[in-house]
Design a protein around this motif. Structure first.
Motif, PDB file in Angstrom:
ATOM      1  N   PRO A   1       0.702  -1.293   0.047  1.00 29.71           N
ATOM      2  CA  PRO A   1      -0.019  -0.072  -0.116  1.00 29.71           C
ATOM      3  C   PRO A   1       0.803   1.171  -0.050  1.00 29.71           C
ATOM      4  N   ASP A   2       1.966   1.415   0.852  1.00 29.03           N
ATOM      5  CA  ASP A   2       2.971   2.421   0.733  1.00 29.03           C
ATOM      6  C   ASP A   2       3.607   2.576  -0.722  1.00 29.03           C
ATOM      7  N   VAL A   3       4.017   1.714  -1.101  1.00 28.87           N
ATOM      8  CA  VAL A   3       4.581   1.559  -2.735  1.00 28.87           C
ATOM      9  C   VAL A   3       3.326   2.215  -3.732  1.00 28.87           C
ATOM     10  N   LYS A   4       2.245   1.650  -3.591  1.00 30.53           N
ATOM     11  CA  LYS A   4       1.251   2.289  -4.388  1.00 30.53           C
ATOM     12  C   LYS A   4       1.119   3.788  -4.141  1.00 30.53           C
ATOM     13  N   THR A   5       1.209   4.376  -3.229  1.00 33.87           N
ATOM     14  CA  THR A   5       1.551   5.845  -2.910  1.00 33.87           C
ATOM     15  C   THR A   5       2.487   6.540  -3.692  1.00 33.87           C
ATOM     16  N   ALA A   6       3.798   5.710  -3.721  1.00 35.07           N
ATOM     17  CA  ALA A   6       4.907   6.357  -4.687  1.00 35.07           C
ATOM     18  C   ALA A   6       4.562   6.281  -5.972  1.00 35.07           C
ATOM     19  N   VAL A   7       3.868   5.301  -6.290  1.00 33.76           N
ATOM     20  CA  VAL A   7       3.727   5.157  -7.756  1.00 33.76           C
ATOM     21  C   VAL A   7       2.533   6.229  -8.097  1.00 33.76           C
ATOM     22  N   ASP A   8       1.423   6.373  -7.370  1.00 34.96           N
ATOM     23  CA  ASP A   8       0.451   7.659  -7.475  1.00 34.96           C
ATOM     24  C   ASP A   8       1.319   8.826  -7.476  1.00 34.96           C
TER      25      ASP A   8
ATOM     26  N   ALA B   1      17.211   4.126 -12.524  1.00 41.01           N
ATOM     27  CA  ALA B   1      17.118   5.218 -13.405  1.00 41.01           C
ATOM     28  C   ALA B   1      17.668   4.898 -14.810  1.00 41.01           C
ATOM     29  N   ALA B   2      19.050   4.113 -14.670  1.00 37.65           N
ATOM     30  CA  ALA B   2      19.796   3.791 -16.222  1.00 37.65           C
ATOM     31  C   ALA B   2      19.101   2.854 -16.934  1.00 37.65           C
ATOM     32  N   GLU B   3      18.189   2.119 -16.312  1.00 37.81           N
ATOM     33  CA  GLU B   3      17.517   1.156 -17.200  1.00 37.81           C
ATOM     34  C   GLU B   3      16.211   1.377 -17.709  1.00 37.81           C
ATOM     35  N   CYS B   4      15.732   2.718 -17.293  1.00 38.59           N
ATOM     36  CA  CYS B   4      14.223   3.129 -17.832  1.00 38.59           C
ATOM     37  C   CYS B   4      14.312   3.646 -19.204  1.00 38.59           C
ATOM     38  N   PRO B   5      15.355   4.325 -19.569  1.00 35.59           N
ATOM     39  CA  PRO B   5      15.451   4.797 -21.135  1.00 35.59           C
ATOM     40  C   PRO B   5      15.299   3.718 -22.171  1.00 35.59           C
ATOM     41  N   PRO B   6      16.229   2.639 -22.075  1.00 37.49           N
ATOM     42  CA  PRO B   6      16.141   1.627 -23.170  1.00 37.49           C
ATOM     43  C   PRO B   6      14.785   0.885 -22.874  1.00 37.49           C
ATOM     44  N   THR B   7      14.488   0.705 -21.794  1.00 34.26           N
ATOM     45  CA  THR B   7      13.162  -0.161 -21.739  1.00 34.26           C
ATOM     46  C   THR B   7      11.880   0.394 -22.120  1.00 34.26           C
ATOM     47  N   PHE B   8      11.709   1.636 -21.659  1.00 31.66           N
ATOM     48  CA  PHE B   8      10.474   2.455 -21.818  1.00 31.66           C
ATOM     49  C   PHE B   8      10.486   3.541 -22.883  1.00 31.66           C
TER      50      PHE B   8
ATOM     51  N   ASN C   1      12.152  -1.338  -8.815  1.00 36.92           N
ATOM     52  CA  ASN C   1      11.568  -1.923  -9.995  1.00 36.92           C
ATOM     53  C   ASN C   1       9.957  -1.705  -9.953  1.00 36.92           C
ATOM     54  N   MET C   2       9.391  -1.828  -8.915  1.00 41.19           N
ATOM     55  CA  MET C   2       7.995  -1.832  -8.770  1.00 41.19           C
ATOM     56  C   MET C   2       7.437  -0.396  -9.153  1.00 41.19           C
ATOM     57  N   ILE C   3       8.214   0.678  -8.522  1.00 37.76           N
ATOM     58  CA  ILE C   3       7.631   1.954  -8.681  1.00 37.76           C
ATOM     59  C   ILE C   3       7.918   2.432 -10.218  1.00 37.76           C
ATOM     60  N   SER C   4       9.029   1.932 -10.747  1.00 34.57           N
ATOM     61  CA  SER C   4       9.376   2.525 -12.096  1.00 34.57           C
ATOM     62  C   SER C   4       8.594   1.902 -12.956  1.00 34.57           C
ATOM     63  N   THR C   5       8.505   0.513 -12.967  1.00 37.34           N
ATOM     64  CA  THR C   5       8.043  -0.303 -13.989  1.00 37.34           C
ATOM     65  C   THR C   5       6.293  -0.018 -13.858  1.00 37.34           C
ATOM     66  N   THR C   6       5.716   0.090 -12.594  1.00 37.53           N
ATOM     67  CA  THR C   6       4.334   0.402 -12.509  1.00 37.53           C
ATOM     68  C   THR C   6       3.822   1.683 -13.228  1.00 37.53           C
ATOM     69  N   ALA C   7       4.745   2.631 -12.852  1.00 35.29           N
ATOM     70  CA  ALA C   7       4.337   4.134 -13.090  1.00 35.29           C
ATOM     71  C   ALA C   7       4.379   4.160 -14.816  1.00 35.29           C
ATOM     72  N   MET C   8       5.425   3.288 -15.429  1.00 33.70           N
ATOM     73  CA  MET C   8       5.349   3.271 -16.749  1.00 33.70           C
ATOM     74  C   MET C   8       4.397   2.591 -17.355  1.00 33.70           C
TER      75      MET C   8
ATOM     76  N   LYS D   1       3.140   2.656 -21.572  1.00 28.64           N
ATOM     77  CA  LYS D   1       4.398   2.183 -21.914  1.00 28.64           C
ATOM     78  C   LYS D   1       4.509   0.695 -22.269  1.00 28.64           C
ATOM     79  N   VAL D   2       3.707   0.028 -21.850  1.00 24.27           N
ATOM     80  CA  VAL D   2       3.463  -1.321 -21.589  1.00 24.27           C
ATOM     81  C   VAL D   2       1.904  -1.709 -22.269  1.00 24.27           C
ATOM     82  N   TYR D   3       1.985  -2.607 -23.095  1.00 26.08           N
ATOM     83  CA  TYR D   3       0.594  -3.293 -23.892  1.00 26.08           C
ATOM     84  C   TYR D   3       0.643  -4.716 -23.722  1.00 26.08           C
ATOM     85  N   GLU D   4      -0.594  -5.304 -22.918  1.00 23.28           N
ATOM     86  CA  GLU D   4      -0.419  -6.469 -22.573  1.00 23.28           C
ATOM     87  C   GLU D   4       0.598  -6.647 -21.486  1.00 23.28           C
ATOM     88  N   ASN D   5       1.537  -7.620 -21.752  1.00 27.38           N
ATOM     89  CA  ASN D   5       2.709  -7.623 -20.911  1.00 27.38           C
ATOM     90  C   ASN D   5       3.988  -7.178 -21.655  1.00 27.38           C
TER      91      ASN D   5
END
Length: 305
Positions: free
Chosen positions: A49-56, A84-91, A209-216, A221-225
């Motif tokens: 639940p606290d991670v969810k707040t961070a994502v929001d 942070a470094a892994e987000c640009p090529p992934t998303f 990983n959860m915060i950045s991935t869920t935010a994206m 930036k993700v369709y299906e999975n």
């Protein structure tokens, strides 16, 4: 900042299960470590639940054109820089969209920079150097929850109006009090007392990983999975992009590759082109209308998502 004693912190306590580890055989050492690692996911589950707040907070910042900024020292700082470094090529985002700040700067990624984490002003200074704004979300990472560099950064971030999250492995920590919201993932004493590069770092890696991935995902930036916003910067990633297009649209490889070329190596546009049987310009327009969300773009065009 309150000067809580290190000896009172959960992350500094001795682990009863590993007190004789110096006498154990190699396989037994590995088993002890593995058994302790198994408890990390459960500790992370308890703070979802606290991670969810961070994502929001993060999604709100991204929608306003703001950034996700990690700030930490030592292992904590390195984990933020890594995520942070892994987000640009992934998303396929700008390197400025998710930033990692580490006490001591780039040198600290490879070796300890003595004293860099001991000054609150350094955390403030580093955030000032990237023109922190009220549209940003700052996530301060410190296993102990008492690192002055992180504490100073969070205090400054709140003063600017930015959203702030603390991420620590101790309850009621100093940095928790400095943030708008806290994530206190208590993993218990380390196998090697005080070595927070172990369970604490694993927990923090999982949460970042959860915060950045869920935010994206929330940003479309993700369709299906599938990584439909993958940045096609080399042959491996181009092959991945083609496979994604094939999977989503049912097209053969030749058709998928041709669509990717016409779409300027933008996977989303290629997918929309093939699923709506339109050209690149029309697909681009649909994507803009839907704020980058494929499912919404297909709905706008009247297709099933």
């Amino acid at each position: 900042m309150e000067n809580s004693s290190l000896s009172s912190l959960t992350t500094e306590l001795r682990n009863e299960k590993s007190k004789r580890i110096h006498q154990a055989e190699t396989i037994d050492i590995l088993t002890i470590i593995n058994e302790e690692d198994k408890t990390v996911a459960e500790a992370v589950e308890a703070v979802l639940p606290d991670v969810k707040t961070a994502v929001d907070f993060a999604v709100e910042s991204l929608k306003k054109g703001g950034r996700i900024i990690y700030i930490g020292a030592g292992t904590s700082g390195r984990l933020g820089v890594l995520d942070a470094a892994e987000c640009p090529p992934t998303f396929s985002i700008s390197p400025d969209t998710v930033r990692g700040m580490i006490a001591g700067g780039e040198k600290a990624l490879f070796e300890a920079v003595e004293g860099a984490e001991d000054h609150e002003d350094f955390g403030m200074r580093d955030l000032q150097s990237i023109q922190l704004s009220k549209n940003d979300t700052v996530i301060g990472i410190a296993a102990s929850g008492r690192t002055p560099y992180v504490h100073g950064g969070l205090k400054y971030a709140r003063q600017t109006g930015a959203k702030t999250i603390s991420l620590t492995c101790n309850k009621d920590s100093a940095i928790s009090k400095a943030a708008d919201h806290s994530i206190e993932v208590v993993v218990g004493p380390e196998v090697v007392a005080g070595s927070t590069r172990m369970k604490a770092a694993t927990a923090h890696k999982m949460i970042l990983n959860m915060i950045s991935t869920t935010a994206m995902i929330r940003m479309g930036k993700v369709y299906e999975n599938l990584m439909v916003d993958v940045h096609v910067s080399n042959d491996k990633l181009k092959e991945r992009a083609i496979r994604i297009i094939e999977t989503v649209t049912g097209a053969d490889k030749k058709t998928a590759e041709a669509a990717l070329d016409k779409a300027g190596n933008q996977v989303k546009i290629a997918i929309i082109m093939l699923k709506t049987k339109t050209d690149a310009d029309t697909a681009q327009h649909l994507l803009k209308q839907s704020e980058g969300n494929i499912a919404k773009a297909l709905t706008i065009h009247g297709e099933s998502s």
